[in-house]
Write an enzyme that holds these catalytic residues in place. Structure first.
Site, PDB file in Angstrom:
ATOM      1  N   HIS A  25      -3.881  -6.785 -12.596  1.00  0.00           N
ATOM      2  CA  HIS A  25      -3.496  -5.428 -13.011  1.00  0.00           C
ATOM      3  C   HIS A  25      -1.991  -5.265 -12.797  1.00  0.00           C
ATOM      4  CE1 HIS A  25      -3.275  -4.339  -8.795  1.00  0.00           C
ATOM      5  NE2 HIS A  25      -4.543  -4.687  -8.610  1.00  0.00           N
ATOM      6  N   HIS A  28      -0.163  -6.176  -9.544  1.00  0.00           N
ATOM      7  CA  HIS A  28       0.175  -7.580  -9.268  1.00  0.00           C
ATOM      8  C   HIS A  28       1.523  -7.956  -9.867  1.00  0.00           C
ATOM      9  CE1 HIS A  28      -4.402  -8.083  -9.126  1.00  0.00           C
ATOM     10  NE2 HIS A  28      -3.959  -8.148  -7.896  1.00  0.00           N
ATOM     11  N   CYS A 133     -12.556  -5.076   8.390  1.00  0.00           N
ATOM     12  CA  CYS A 133     -12.688  -4.511   7.045  1.00  0.00           C
ATOM     13  C   CYS A 133     -12.809  -5.677   6.069  1.00  0.00           C
ATOM     14  CB  CYS A 133     -11.484  -3.641   6.675  1.00  0.00           C
ATOM     15  SG  CYS A 133     -11.512  -3.228   4.902  1.00  0.00           S
ATOM     16  N   CYS A 136      -9.971  -5.628   3.318  1.00  0.00           N
ATOM     17  CA  CYS A 136      -8.665  -6.204   3.708  1.00  0.00           C
ATOM     18  C   CYS A 136      -8.850  -7.621   4.196  1.00  0.00           C
ATOM     19  CB  CYS A 136      -8.038  -5.444   4.870  1.00  0.00           C
ATOM     20  SG  CYS A 136      -7.706  -3.727   4.585  1.00  0.00           S
ATOM     21  N   CYS A 152     -11.877   2.251   6.483  1.00  0.00           N
ATOM     22  CA  CYS A 152     -10.610   1.715   5.967  1.00  0.00           C
ATOM     23  C   CYS A 152     -10.041   2.669   4.908  1.00  0.00           C
ATOM     24  CB  CYS A 152     -10.820   0.338   5.350  1.00  0.00           C
ATOM     25  SG  CYS A 152      -9.331  -0.225   4.493  1.00  0.00           S
ATOM     26  N   HIS A 155      -9.715   0.917   1.426  1.00  0.00           N
ATOM     27  CA  HIS A 155     -10.925   0.523   0.697  1.00  0.00           C
ATOM     28  C   HIS A 155     -12.045   1.558   0.779  1.00  0.00           C
ATOM     29  CE1 HIS A 155      -8.705  -3.259   1.232  1.00  0.00           C
ATOM     30  NE2 HIS A 155      -9.111  -3.455   0.003  1.00  0.00           N
ATOM     31  N   LYS A 301      -4.694   6.229  -7.370  1.00  0.00           N
ATOM     32  CA  LYS A 301      -4.784   4.799  -7.074  1.00  0.00           C
ATOM     33  C   LYS A 301      -5.604   4.113  -8.168  1.00  0.00           C
ATOM     34  CE  LYS A 301      -6.283   1.716  -3.544  1.00  0.00           C
ATOM     35  NZ  LYS A 301      -6.328   1.280  -2.231  1.00  0.00           N
ATOM     36  N   LYS A 304     -11.256   0.105 -10.376  1.00  0.00           N
ATOM     37  CA  LYS A 304     -12.195  -0.239 -11.436  1.00  0.00           C
ATOM     38  C   LYS A 304     -13.170   0.901 -11.675  1.00  0.00           C
ATOM     39  CE  LYS A 304     -13.413  -4.924 -12.502  1.00  0.00           C
ATOM     40  NZ  LYS A 304     -14.229  -6.051 -12.077  1.00  0.00           N
TER      41      LYS A 304
HETATM   42  N1  MSP Z   1      -4.313 -12.070  -1.201  1.00  0.00           N
HETATM   43  C1  MSP Z   1      -3.523 -11.103  -0.553  1.00  0.00           C
HETATM   44  C2  MSP Z   1      -2.075 -11.574  -0.394  1.00  0.00           C
HETATM   45  C3  MSP Z   1      -1.926 -12.853   0.350  1.00  0.00           C
HETATM   46  S1  MSP Z   1      -0.237 -13.328   0.439  1.00  0.00           S
HETATM   47  C4  MSP Z   1      -0.246 -14.614   1.501  1.00  0.00           C
HETATM   48  C5  MSP Z   1      -3.512  -9.806  -1.345  1.00  0.00           C
HETATM   49  N2  MSP Z   1      -3.875  -9.877  -2.623  1.00  0.00           N
HETATM   50  S2  MSP Z   1      -3.906  -8.622  -3.619  1.00  0.00           S
HETATM   51  O1  MSP Z   1      -4.394  -9.124  -4.868  1.00  0.00           O
HETATM   52  O2  MSP Z   1      -4.611  -7.532  -3.045  1.00  0.00           O
HETATM   53  O3  MSP Z   1      -2.413  -8.170  -3.784  1.00  0.00           O
HETATM   54  C6  MSP Z   1      -1.425  -9.060  -4.274  1.00  0.00           C
HETATM   55  C7  MSP Z   1      -0.076  -8.366  -4.314  1.00  0.00           C
HETATM   56  O4  MSP Z   1      -0.142  -7.292  -5.230  1.00  0.00           O
HETATM   57  C8  MSP Z   1       0.334  -7.779  -2.967  1.00  0.00           C
HETATM   58  O5  MSP Z   1       1.724  -7.890  -2.790  1.00  0.00           O
HETATM   59  C9  MSP Z   1      -0.041  -6.324  -3.114  1.00  0.00           C
HETATM   60  O6  MSP Z   1       0.696  -5.459  -2.309  1.00  0.00           O
HETATM   61  C10 MSP Z   1       0.302  -6.119  -4.574  1.00  0.00           C
HETATM   62  N3  MSP Z   1      -0.395  -4.970  -5.131  1.00  0.00           N
HETATM   63  C11 MSP Z   1      -1.730  -4.802  -5.303  1.00  0.00           C
HETATM   64  N4  MSP Z   1      -1.934  -3.585  -5.861  1.00  0.00           N
HETATM   65  C12 MSP Z   1      -0.748  -2.958  -6.061  1.00  0.00           C
HETATM   66  C13 MSP Z   1      -0.333  -1.765  -6.677  1.00  0.00           C
HETATM   67  N5  MSP Z   1      -1.184  -0.879  -7.164  1.00  0.00           N
HETATM   68  N6  MSP Z   1       0.993  -1.558  -6.785  1.00  0.00           N
HETATM   69  C14 MSP Z   1       1.937  -2.473  -6.373  1.00  0.00           C
HETATM   70  N7  MSP Z   1       1.578  -3.586  -5.781  1.00  0.00           N
HETATM   71  C15 MSP Z   1       0.260  -3.821  -5.513  1.00  0.00           C
HETATM   72  O7  MSP Z   1      -3.142  -8.794  -0.793  1.00  0.00           O
END
Ligand code: MSP
Length: 484
Positions: A25, A28, A133, A136, A152, A155, A301, A304
C-alpha cells in the site's frame, strides 16, 4: 568508511522491510521514496551509494495468512514477493540490494549472527511472562501494557498473556550507548525524545526467540531445535546480511549505514534492539536513523476492513511515477503524519505539476524558440540563489517536503517574472532586454531541473533535454491535466 577517490565515499542507505502478509500500500512507498531521494542526491554528489530493501517473510502473521489461503508460508510469500518488487520498480527507486528473509542465505547468516551474539555473552535463556501483540509481533513490558490498557493501539487487539521459555538479548547492558545513539542519530529530534522517555529507567532485555510450537515459520535458533528466532532479530539483521555480513565478502566499506529509513511505528526496534545487536557484534552504529510519519487516507488509518487501502502501483499506472513521487514527497511532511485523498492528489497534480511547472517549461521553451534568443544562459545572473541555498539547507536536514516546497517557490518566482517582464512585449520594443530576461529564466530552469532530479528524475531529464544546449528543443507536455 573509505574514500577511494578524493571525496568519493561509499555510502549505504537502508529501508524497512515490509511484512509480506498483504499487497503493498502507499504507506510502504514512503520508506522507498525518502531513501531514493537521498540516494540520488548523494549519487549526484559523486558518491558511490548502495540502497537495501527487502521483504520480512517470517512470523506468525504470515503463517496465519498462508493458513487462511490454504498454502504453505513459503508459497504464500513467493506469490506475494514479486508485487513488492514491482512497486519498487514502478516508483523508480534505485534499490541495489534486496533481501528476502526466507532466503536460505539470509537464514544461514542470521544463525551466524546469533552465534556471535552468544559468543559475546549477550544471549541468555529465561522464563518469560508478559504481554505480546501478535500484530506488532512484539512483547511489551507490564508498564507499557498497563499504559495501553492491555490493548494494542496500532492493531486494536487485546494483548496476549504469554508465558514461555525464551532466549533473551541483554539490551540493558548497552543502555548508555543506546541513549547516546538516540540523541545523536535519530531524526527528527522529537521522535528521539520519545525513545529516550521509553528507556528512561534503562533499556530492558528483550526476548529474541519463541518456542517452535508457537512459531514454526522462522529461522531456527542454532543448536536448539525447540526455539525459533524472534522475527525482529531475523528482520533487523537484513541490513547487514544485505552486505553479506558475516561472510568473508562482507562489504565492510559500506558499513555503518549513513541513513536507515523507518516509519515511526518501528523506530523503537531500530533505536533500541538494533544498536544493542550491533554493539554486541562489534559493528559501528548507523549515523542517522530517519523516522517518517504515517500516511492516512482521508484522515483515517488505512485498513483492509475499511476498504480505504490505496495501491501505489495503480496510482503510478494512472498518473505517472513522478506525479506519485511528487505528491508523497511534497504533501506528506517528512517527519509528521500526512493525508492522502484523490482530491488532494489531483489538486496538486493539476495546480503544481501541470500549471506551475508544466506551463513554465512550455512557455519558456516556446518564447526562446519563437524569438530566436541567442544562448547566454550559462553566464546569466540567477534570480533564485536564495531558494537554492534554502534547498540545500533542507536537504541536509532530510526535510524533503520543504526542499520541494522551495523548488516551487523558485518555479512560481520564474512564472511571476515572465508575467511582470512580458518578454512578448519586450520582443517588440527592446530585443536585448528580452534576450536577457529569457536567458536569466533559461539558466534558472536549468538549476530547477538539477534540484528536481532526485525527486522527479524523469521530468527533470525531460526538462534538461529541452534546455541543455544553445537552442531549445520542443517541450513535451510533462503533466497532461487530469479531470477531477
Ligand atoms: N516488517 C516490519 C519492518 C521490519 S524492518 C527490519 C514492518 N513491516 S510493515 O509492512 O508493517 O511496514 C513497513 C514499513 O512501512 C515501515 O517503515 C512502516 O512504518 C511503513 N508503513 C506502514 N504503513 C504506513 C503508513 N500508513 N504510512 C507510512 N508508512 C507506513 O513494520
Amino acid at each position: 568508511m573509505r574514500c577511494d577517490k578524493i571525496g568519493v565515499m561509499k555510502k549505504y542507505i537502508t529501508t524497512a522491510i515490509p511484512y509480506l502478509n498483504a499487497r503493498p500500500h502507499i504507506g510502504h512507498a514512503m520508506d522507498y521514496l525518502l531513501a531514493d531521494v537521498w540516494a540520488r542526491h548523494e549519487t549526484i554528489g559523486g558518491h558511490e551509494v548502495r540502497m537495501s530493501a527487502g521483504a520480512d517473510e517470517h512470523g506468525t502473521k504470515v503463517e496465519q495468512k498462508a493458513r487462511e489461503a490454504g498454502v504453505s508460508p513459503q508459497q504464500f510469500v513467493d506469490d506475494l514477493a514479486p508485487t513488492f518488487r514491482v512497486m519498487i520498480a514502478k516508483l523508480n527507486v534505485g534499490v541495489t540490494d534486496y533481501v528476502r528473509t526466507s532466503d536460505p542465505e539470509h537464514a544461514r547468516r542470521c544463525q551466524e549472527i546469533w552465534r556471535r551474539l552468544d559468543a559475546a555473552g549477550v544471549i541468555y535463556k529465561s522464563k518469560y511472562q508478559g504481554w505480546y501483540c501478535s500484530g506488532c509481533e512484539s512483547f511489551v513490558t507490564e508498564t507499557e501494557a498497563r499504559a495501553m490498557d492491555y490493548q494494542c493501539p496500532d492493531h486494536q487487539k487485546p494483548l496476549e498473556k504469554v508465558s514461555e521459555e525464551n532466549y533473551y538479548l541483554r539490551v540493558s547492558k548497552f543502555t548508555d550507548q543506546i541513549r547516546e545513539f538516540v540523541r545523536t542519530a535519530v531524526v527528527p529530534e522529537f521522535r528521539g525524545r520519545e525513545i529516550l522517555e521509553l528507556i528512561k529507567d534503562g533499556a530492558q532485555d528483550v526476548s529474541i526467540s519463541r518456542p517452535l510450537e508457537k512459531l514454526a515459520w522462522g529461522v531456527p535458533v542454532p543448536d536448539d531445535d525447540a526455539q525459533v528466532m524472534y522475527v525482529w532479530v531475523d528482520a533487523l539483521s537484513n541490513y547487514i546480511t544485505a552486505l553479506s555480513y558475516p561472510d568473508d565478502d562482507f562489504a565492510a566499506d559500506f558499513w555503518p549505514a549513513h541513513v536507515q529509513v523507518v516509519g515511526k511505528d518501528i523506530l523503537r526496534f531500530h533505536a533500541i534492539i538494533w544498536p544493542a545487536m550491533l554493539l554486541a557484534l562489534g559493528l559501528k552504529l548507523p549515523r542517522t536513523l530517519l523516522a517518517h510519519g504515517f500516511i492516512n487516507v482521508d484522515n483515517t488509518k488505512m485498513s483492509k476492513s475499511l476498504g480505504n487501502v490505496v495501491d501505489p502501483i495503480e496510482l503510478v499506472e494512472q498518473y505517472g511515477v513522478d506525479a506519485v513521487r511528487y505528491f508523497f514527497l511534497r504533501h506528506i511532511p517528512t517527519f509528521e503524519d500526512g493525508d492522502y485523498t484523490t482530491e488532494k492528489f489531483i489538486a496538486a497534480y493539476n495546480g503544481e505539476l501541470a500549471n506551475d511547472l508544466g506551463n513554465l517549461v512550455s512557455r519558456l521553451a516556446n518564447m526562446i524558440d519563437k524569438y530566436d534568443v541567442p544562448s547566454a544562459w550559462r553566464d546569466s545572473q540567477s534570480r533564485i540563489a536564495a531558494e537554492v541555498a534554502e534547498f540545500h539547507k533542507f536537504m541536509k536536514k532530510f526535510e524533503y517536503h520543504r526542499a520541494l516546497e522551495t523548488i516551487w517557490t523558485a518555479v512560481q518566482s520564474c512564472n511571476r517574472y515572465i508575467d511582470e517582464t512580458k518578454p512578448w512585449a519586450l520582443a517588440k520594443t527592446d530585443s536585448a532586454e528580452m534576450a536577457q530576461v529569457l536567458n536569466v529564466l533559461w539558466g534558472d530552469i536549468m538549476i530547477i531541473q538539477a534540484l528536481l532530479t532526485p525527486f522527479l528524475p524523469d521530468a527533470a531529464a525531460k526538462i534538461r533535454a529541452v534546455f541543455d544546449g544553445d537552442t531549445v528543443q520542443p517541450a513535451p507536455i510533462l503533466f497532461p491535466k487530469v479531470d477531477i
